[in-house]
Design a protein around this motif. Structure first.
Motif, mmCIF file in Angstrom:
data_model
loop_
_atom_site.group_PDB
_atom_site.id
_atom_site.type_symbol
_atom_site.label_atom_id
_atom_site.label_comp_id
_atom_site.label_asym_id
_atom_site.label_seq_id
_atom_site.Cartn_x
_atom_site.Cartn_y
_atom_site.Cartn_z
ATOM 1 N N LEU A 1 -7.032 3.295 -5.169
ATOM 2 C CA LEU A 1 -8.037 3.084 -4.123
ATOM 3 C C LEU A 1 -8.622 4.430 -3.709
ATOM 4 N N LYS B 1 -6.666 9.250 -1.939
ATOM 5 C CA LYS B 1 -7.252 10.276 -1.068
ATOM 6 C C LYS B 1 -6.202 11.247 -0.533
ATOM 7 N N LEU C 1 -1.867 -1.376 -3.900
ATOM 8 C CA LEU C 1 -2.931 -0.369 -3.925
ATOM 9 C C LEU C 1 -2.310 1.000 -3.702
ATOM 10 N N VAL C 2 -2.810 1.980 -4.459
ATOM 11 C CA VAL C 2 -2.353 3.358 -4.270
ATOM 12 C C VAL C 2 -3.534 4.180 -3.759
ATOM 13 N N ASN C 3 -3.366 4.741 -2.583
ATOM 14 C CA ASN C 3 -4.409 5.541 -1.947
ATOM 15 C C ASN C 3 -4.472 6.917 -2.608
ATOM 16 N N HIS D 1 0.845 -1.192 0.000
ATOM 17 C CA HIS D 1 0.000 0.000 0.000
ATOM 18 C C HIS D 1 0.882 1.243 0.000
ATOM 19 N N ALA D 2 0.468 2.237 -0.782
ATOM 20 C CA ALA D 2 1.197 3.509 -0.775
ATOM 21 C C ALA D 2 0.210 4.661 -0.793
ATOM 22 N N ASP D 3 0.557 5.724 -0.103
ATOM 23 C CA ASP D 3 -0.208 6.966 -0.166
ATOM 24 C C ASP D 3 0.314 7.799 -1.325
ATOM 25 N N ALA D 4 -0.577 8.252 -2.191
ATOM 26 C CA ALA D 4 -0.160 9.046 -3.355
ATOM 27 C C ALA D 4 0.111 10.481 -2.935
#
Lengths: 167, 334
Positions: free
Chosen positions: B28, B52, B48-50, B8-11
């Motif tokens: 995501l 938000k 998954l790339v967040n 998982h990564a935060d964009a």
């Protein structure tokens, strides 16, 4: 600049829950619901359908209700999480909790933590809701016993109690 | 219902997102569909790339006399935004958003994700059923339990598109802006949604109903200025009073002349086709006339043109007529 992927192995997270910081080591695939219940022993938040269709797992994230079963814990870092365990002030019940007891706002009680959390959030946004506003605000919590009339009475009574306490 | 393992990564920027996306790395949004799909074992992306955490696309801006809506807005924020809530022309969009899902889901779900939802068909959502839409050989609804299925567009998939806002936006003449590695492109919703065909299949076996490429992100919804001078309504019929998908829904966008004649009309239907559906026959029936009872009767007959009910869903034909009448009668003077 490249994306900073974490996981799939467990990663350390700090979650702010009911005003306290909790450290956990969990995989990115873990939902907030599973971390609350299985890592932190906060089992008041219930697992019903696990698919975002029943509302038993309702928590408050940054002031808004959300389903913990569809929320990834890794996306909750830095957010204020309130669960049913954070609703009462010590031993003093929240007016919503007291009203659910007084007005029999439940039968089996399984959906009740989610109902109470939704009602607390509703009254924080809308202190004097109409019946239509109560129905709309509580629409995301299903009660399979069908205690809806008593739930609506409980929310209305809690609103009145809270207005008196404010006044 | 354990989810498969993923990273998982935060964009932080759209550029890095579109450079990373492919069939194994998915964006995501609110997660109200994708997380449920993963829990059911129906999708298993490796990463998954967040979205938000992106800095942009969380609000409403004016644009060309109309509106530019960030695709990362939650449904709750969209319905509460003064630029949207106080615009009479967007009444249909606000109704469609507030008729969607539940309060909890509306605070989680993004507009972009809502437009890209996968079908709620019980065969599609059952991991044991190898239905056509997810790479199997046939549609089990066609000769099976098809009470909630489609009337228009035919097969091979008979699952209706579940979005309410998409229907309202189609009637408003909206377009979507897509961002990819090669730049941006803007498409009318009429061209963005495509009925699923045997020709279009993703690497994961699923048949898409949009032209969104695996490395593109839907970043903005554009509502044209022409919609600003019109009036709009959204009528959704459900089994429950709240928190239910549409059996049928109708969105109408009408421009009326001073004499009360229909100068422009767009009608879109939900719950009856694999994509949000333009009812062009109903539009033609309305155009140029005024909203007399006879004109409403003609439009109600026209709105069901071409419908082909399955064994258990003929009731939807009558519902479509009723929903269109209900929408049009909001503007008659009785």
């Amino acid at each position: 600049m490249a994306l900073n992927f974490r996981g799939p192995d467990a990663v350390p997270l700090t979650l702010q829950i009911n005003g306290e910081a909790h450290q956990v080591l969990v995989e990115p695939r873990r939902t907030l619901l599973s971390v609350l219940r299985e890592e932190l022993g906060l089992t008041g938040t219930k697992r019903g359908c696990g698919q975002g269709q029943c509302g038993a797992c309702t928590v408050i994230l940054d002031g808004e209700t959300a389903y913990a079963c569809l929320t990834l814990a890794i996306e909750c870092e830095g957010r204020e999480i309130v669960t049913i365990e954070g609703i009462a002030q010590g031993d003093a019940l929240h007016p919503v909790q007291a009203a659910f007891i007084q007005h029999d706002g439940y039968q089996c009680g399984f959906c009740t933590p989610g109902q109470v959390v939704s009602a607390v959030a509703l009254l924080a946004h809308t202190p004097q809701p109409s019946e239509a506003e109560i129905r709309a605000g509580m629409a995301g919590n299903i009660c399979r016993c069908g205690a809806y009339p008593a739930i609506i009475r409980s929310v209305r009574a809690a609103a009145e109690t809270m207005a008196e306490q404010e006044g | 219902m354990t989810i498969h393992r993923f990273a998982h990564a935060d964009a932080a920027s759209l550029q890095e997102v579109v450079a990373a996306l492919d069939e194994t790395c998915l964006p995501l949004g609110g997660g109200t569909d994708l997380v449920a799909m993963m829990k059911a074992g129906l999708m298993a992306p490796e990463r998954l790339v967040n979205l938000k955490t992106l800095p942009d696309h969380h609000g409403v801006r004016p644009g060309d006399g109309g509106w530019r809506i960030g695709a990362l807005m939650t449904l709750a924020d969209l319905a509460a935004d003064p630029a949207v809530a106080e615009a009479p022309a967007l009444a249909s969009l606000v109704e469609a958003v507030l008729d969607s899902a539940s309060p909890q889901l509306r605070t989680m779900a993004t507009l972009g994700g809502n437009l890209l939802q996968r079908p709620r068909c019980w065969y599609f959502r059952n991991p044991e059923v190898p239905c056509w839409r997810k790479g199997g050989r046939r549609c089990f609804a066609f000769r099976g339990e098809n009470k909630y299925h489609t009337l228009l567009g035919g097969g091979p998939c008979y699952a209706p598109h579940p979005s309410d806002p998409a229907v309202a936006l189609l009637a408003l003449g909206a377009a979507v802006r897509l961002s990819g590695p090669a730049g941006d492109r803007t498409l009318a919703l009429d061209d963005f949604y495509v009925t699923p065909t045997r020709d279009a299949q993703r690497a994961d076996g699923y048949h898409p109903v949009t032209v969104l490429a695996p490395d593109e992100v839907l970043v903005e919804v554009l509502i044209p200025g022409s919609a600003a001078n019109a009036r709009s309504a959204y009528v959704k019929l459900m089994e429950r009073g709240v928190w239910d998908f549409a059996l049928v829904s109708v969105a109408v966008n009408l421009a009326l002349s001073d004499a009360g004649q229909v100068a422009a009309a767009r009608v879109a239907l939900g719950g009856v086709a694999a994509v949000p559906w333009r009812a062009t026959e109903a539009e033609e029936a309305l155009l140029g006339g005024s909203l007399t009872p006879e004109a409403i009767d003609r439009a109600a007959e026209a709105v069901v043109a071409g419908t082909r009910p399955l064994e258990h869903n003929a009731y939807k034909v009558d519902q479509l007529k009723a929903a269109l009448r209900q929408a049009l009668r909001r503007w008659t003077a009785d």
